[in-house]
Design a protein around this motif. Structure first.
Motif, PDB file in Angstrom:
ATOM      1  N   ASN A 192       1.190  -1.575  -0.241  1.00 58.13           N
ATOM      2  CA  ASN A 192      -0.051  -0.118   0.349  1.00 58.13           C
ATOM      3  C   ASN A 192       1.147   1.443  -0.222  1.00 58.13           C
ATOM      4  N   LEU A 193       0.947   1.539  -0.829  1.00 57.63           N
ATOM      5  CA  LEU A 193       1.582   2.809  -1.443  1.00 57.63           C
ATOM      6  C   LEU A 193       0.788   4.670  -1.181  1.00 57.63           C
ATOM      7  N   TYR A 194      -0.370   4.593  -0.525  1.00 64.49           N
ATOM      8  CA  TYR A 194      -0.666   5.435   0.163  1.00 64.49           C
ATOM      9  C   TYR A 194      -0.164   6.577   0.884  1.00 64.49           C
ATOM     10  N   SER A 195      -0.499   7.729   0.922  1.00 64.15           N
ATOM     11  CA  SER A 195       0.060   9.014   1.911  1.00 64.15           C
ATOM     12  C   SER A 195      -0.721   8.715   2.517  1.00 64.15           C
ATOM     13  N   LEU A 196      -0.832   9.649   3.963  1.00 64.41           N
ATOM     14  CA  LEU A 196      -1.956   9.576   4.555  1.00 64.41           C
ATOM     15  C   LEU A 196      -3.609  10.445   4.004  1.00 64.41           C
ATOM     16  N   LYS A 197      -2.967  11.326   3.631  1.00 64.83           N
ATOM     17  CA  LYS A 197      -3.955  12.088   2.961  1.00 64.83           C
ATOM     18  C   LYS A 197      -4.411  11.280   1.884  1.00 64.83           C
ATOM     19  N   ASP A 198      -4.302  10.723   1.290  1.00 61.73           N
ATOM     20  CA  ASP A 198      -4.658   9.666   0.571  1.00 61.73           C
ATOM     21  C   ASP A 198      -5.484   8.757   0.986  1.00 61.73           C
ATOM     22  N   PHE A 199      -4.950   7.945   2.144  1.00 62.79           N
ATOM     23  CA  PHE A 199      -6.036   7.303   2.388  1.00 62.79           C
ATOM     24  C   PHE A 199      -7.182   7.326   3.386  1.00 62.79           C
ATOM     25  N   TYR A 200      -6.630   8.421   3.782  1.00 60.19           N
ATOM     26  CA  TYR A 200      -8.019   9.640   4.582  1.00 60.19           C
ATOM     27  C   TYR A 200      -8.987   9.626   3.599  1.00 60.19           C
ATOM     28  N   CYS A 201      -8.444  10.245   2.397  1.00 60.07           N
ATOM     29  CA  CYS A 201      -9.904   9.750   1.906  1.00 60.07           C
ATOM     30  C   CYS A 201     -10.624   9.225   1.094  1.00 60.07           C
ATOM     31  N   ARG A 245     -12.722   8.254   3.793  1.00 57.39           N
ATOM     32  CA  ARG A 245     -13.996   9.134   4.200  1.00 57.39           C
ATOM     33  C   ARG A 245     -14.540   7.912   2.292  1.00 57.39           C
ATOM     34  N   GLU A 246     -14.651   8.438   1.287  1.00 55.54           N
ATOM     35  CA  GLU A 246     -15.043   8.158   0.045  1.00 55.54           C
ATOM     36  C   GLU A 246     -16.399   6.659   0.333  1.00 55.54           C
ATOM     37  N   THR A 247     -15.530   5.581   1.400  1.00 56.41           N
ATOM     38  CA  THR A 247     -16.080   4.814   1.981  1.00 56.41           C
ATOM     39  C   THR A 247     -17.833   4.725   3.073  1.00 56.41           C
ATOM     40  N   GLY A 248     -17.460   6.121   3.412  1.00 61.98           N
ATOM     41  CA  GLY A 248     -18.879   6.215   4.190  1.00 61.98           C
ATOM     42  C   GLY A 248     -18.389   6.051   5.594  1.00 61.98           C
ATOM     43  N   ILE A 259     -19.151   1.175   1.247  1.00 67.31           N
ATOM     44  CA  ILE A 259     -18.861   0.513   0.029  1.00 67.31           C
ATOM     45  C   ILE A 259     -17.359   0.323   0.880  1.00 67.31           C
ATOM     46  N   ILE A 260     -16.565  -1.015   0.623  1.00 63.73           N
ATOM     47  CA  ILE A 260     -16.269  -1.445   1.550  1.00 63.73           C
ATOM     48  C   ILE A 260     -14.660  -1.673   0.120  1.00 63.73           C
ATOM     49  N   ASP A 261     -13.040  -0.746   1.013  1.00 61.90           N
ATOM     50  CA  ASP A 261     -12.226  -0.190   0.054  1.00 61.90           C
ATOM     51  C   ASP A 261     -11.448  -1.842  -0.225  1.00 61.90           C
ATOM     52  N   THR A 285     -17.697  20.267   0.881  1.00 59.98           N
ATOM     53  CA  THR A 285     -18.806  19.836  -0.148  1.00 59.98           C
ATOM     54  C   THR A 285     -18.602  18.419  -0.771  1.00 59.98           C
ATOM     55  N   VAL A 286     -17.521  17.889   0.169  1.00 60.35           N
ATOM     56  CA  VAL A 286     -18.061  15.743  -0.050  1.00 60.35           C
ATOM     57  C   VAL A 286     -19.027  15.685   1.236  1.00 60.35           C
ATOM     58  N   ILE A 287     -18.769  16.351   2.435  1.00 60.61           N
ATOM     59  CA  ILE A 287     -19.901  15.688   2.744  1.00 60.61           C
ATOM     60  C   ILE A 287     -21.381  16.683   2.648  1.00 60.61           C
ATOM     61  N   ASP A 288     -21.513  17.000   2.271  1.00 60.25           N
ATOM     62  CA  ASP A 288     -22.975  17.546   0.805  1.00 60.25           C
ATOM     63  C   ASP A 288     -23.366  16.769   0.297  1.00 60.25           C
ATOM     64  N   ALA A 289     -22.795  16.220  -0.248  1.00 61.92           N
ATOM     65  CA  ALA A 289     -22.063  15.378  -1.627  1.00 61.92           C
ATOM     66  C   ALA A 289     -22.896  13.856  -1.576  1.00 61.92           C
ATOM     67  N   PHE A 290     -22.446  13.600   0.125  1.00 57.36           N
ATOM     68  CA  PHE A 290     -22.696  12.184   0.447  1.00 57.36           C
ATOM     69  C   PHE A 290     -23.484  12.202   1.129  1.00 57.36           C
ATOM     70  N   ILE A 291     -23.945  13.199   1.647  1.00 56.11           N
ATOM     71  CA  ILE A 291     -25.565  13.446   2.336  1.00 56.11           C
ATOM     72  C   ILE A 291     -26.642  13.312   1.859  1.00 56.11           C
ATOM     73  N   LYS A 292     -26.400  14.105   0.643  1.00 60.83           N
ATOM     74  CA  LYS A 292     -27.702  14.217   0.059  1.00 60.83           C
ATOM     75  C   LYS A 292     -28.059  12.519  -0.880  1.00 60.83           C
ATOM     76  N   LYS A 293     -26.544  12.284  -1.142  1.00 62.23           N
ATOM     77  CA  LYS A 293     -27.133  10.827  -2.306  1.00 62.23           C
ATOM     78  C   LYS A 293     -27.747   9.836  -1.308  1.00 62.23           C
ATOM     79  N   TYR A 294     -27.351   9.252  -0.074  1.00 58.46           N
ATOM     80  CA  TYR A 294     -27.651   8.632   0.308  1.00 58.46           C
ATOM     81  C   TYR A 294     -28.592   9.251   2.249  1.00 58.46           C
TER      82      TYR A 294
END
Length: 397
Positions: A24-33, A36-39, A47-49, A277-286
């Motif tokens: 796994n070559l992610y940085s801390l920020k990449d890992f966190y984002c 976050r996308e998984t919810g 989704i489970i990444d 922006t991400v919070i708004d999109a996620f909550i509106k979608k789900y």
């Protein structure tokens, strides 16, 4: 297919869905984002990444969260180890939770010394996501309880980096989170039902801090110097945005609060905007799927959650249920008759008695044998005709 409610799911997860030789070559920020996308950050996993596709169809929200917690813990372990090994991870995760909750805590009493660490870890994770004792409050408020599970991930990362666990770290981190969320909610000029509910949910979610007794006037009263990495800062910022989101509009003082928080955390402004922006999109979608937005009728929500669990149990035990039904000729006749006419009281009593006998032979359906379990029988009766051969249902002709 994994069954996260059956013993051995951790081994099956690693053997099937994770390619452990990959780095796994992610940085801390990449890992966190990505997390976050998984919810997982918001307490509602969509989704489970994993490196191999994993379907969660038919799983309960608790089962999804269990696997997501394991996956996220393993992901943060990969960040700290170039050669991530399953066996080493299991040892570290088990030791971590042993330090976090010594043997005196209730969920460790369920663990037998003779069990493997993998099985013991399964039990710990299962108990970790079920923190409310009351079944109604559990079904109603688990969304925020599970959102705060990311604290486990942060504490595990701290444990991996420093090689030791300090309870003081978790307590201080939770204090900062509670303080920030409290201040976020006080910035609103008009509080809504959503805000009141959010407070109640946080009160049931914290483990080391009294949310209701936490009184501060401004951000400067919090000890942010305690924070050591970007994961902690991103998480706090997202929770603040989540608390403020409620009315779907941002007031000037709310925006100012978030920018002040970002300035203290040394977070660039573009991340603050991205976070909202991400919070708004996620909550509106789900939104329709997220439990704590269904606060208007908690009893209905509880019933819906229970119905979902019962249907899941029936579906998973379809073959065994069919076998038991075919051996009970009178029950099959009554079920077949119920598809074309209303059964009389005597027939209903006989059918329910025989259904309970069937449930006794399938351990996972013992929910029907608990006090009040008979109230769930209409769900079972309604669902069973779908399991019967078409010859028994004249309405399908």
């Amino acid at each position: 297919m994994i069954n996260p409610s059956a013993q051995g799911w951790v081994d099956k997860f690693f053997n099937t869905y994770y390619l452990l030789s990959a780095t796994n070559l992610y940085s801390l920020k990449d890992f966190y984002c990505k997390t976050r996308e998984t919810g997982f950050i918001y307490g509602h996993v969509v989704i489970i990444d994993t490196q191999e596709p994993l379907s969660t169809e038919g799983w309960t929200s608790e089962e999804v969260t269990k696997v997501a917690l394991l996956n996220t813990l393993f992901g943060i372990y990969q960040l700290t180890n170039e050669n991530a090994e399953k066996s080493t991870f299991i040892d570290l995760a088990f030791d971590f939770y042993n330090f976090m909750h010594p043997k005196g805590f209730s969920f460790f009493k369920k663990i037998l010394p003779s069990e493997s660490k993998t099985i013991q870890l399964e039990k710990i994770i299962d108990s970790r996501i079920q923190t409310n004792d009351n079944i109604i409050s559990k079904n109603f408020s688990h969304i925020l309880t599970n959102a705060l599970l990311f604290i486990d991930v942060l504490a595990f990362y701290n444990y991996l980096i420093k090689g030791k666990f300090t309870k003081d770290y978790v307590q201080k981190l939770e204090e900062i989170i509670v303080g920030v969320v409290s201040l976020s909610l006080t910035t609103k000029s008009n509080k809504s039902q959503y805000d009141d509910l959010l407070i109640k949910l946080f009160e049931t979610s914290v483990r080391y801090t009294k949310f209701s007794g936490f009184k501060i006037n401004d951000l400067n009263a919090l000890n942010f110097s305690f924070l050591e990495n970007d994961l902690e800062k991103f998480y706090i910022m997202d929770l603040a945005g989540m608390a403020i989101w409620g009315d779907e509009k941002m007031e000037r003082n709310e925006v100012a609060f978030l920018y002040d928080l970002g300035s203290i955390l040394l977070i660039e402004q573009f991340y603050i905007i991205e976070s909202l922006t991400v919070i708004d999109a996620f909550i509106k979608k789900y939104r329709n799927d997220i439990p704590y937005f269904n606060y208007s009728n908690p009893i209905k929500h509880f019933y819906d959650q229970t119905t979902q669990s019962v249907v899941m149990l029936i579906t998973r035990n379809k073959k065994r249920l069919l076998k038991e039904l075919t051996e009970s000729k009178e029950l099959v006749k009554l079920l077949a008759a119920s598809t074309t006419r209303e059964l009389d009281n005597n027939e209903k009593k006989r059918m329910k008695k025989q259904l309970l006998d069937v449930c006794k032979t399938i351990p996972s359906l013992t929910i029907f044998l608990l006090p009040g379990g008979s109230l769930l029988l209409p769900i079972l009766i309604k669902f069973i005709p779908q399991l019967l051969p078409s010859a028994f249902n004249e309405n399908l002709d």
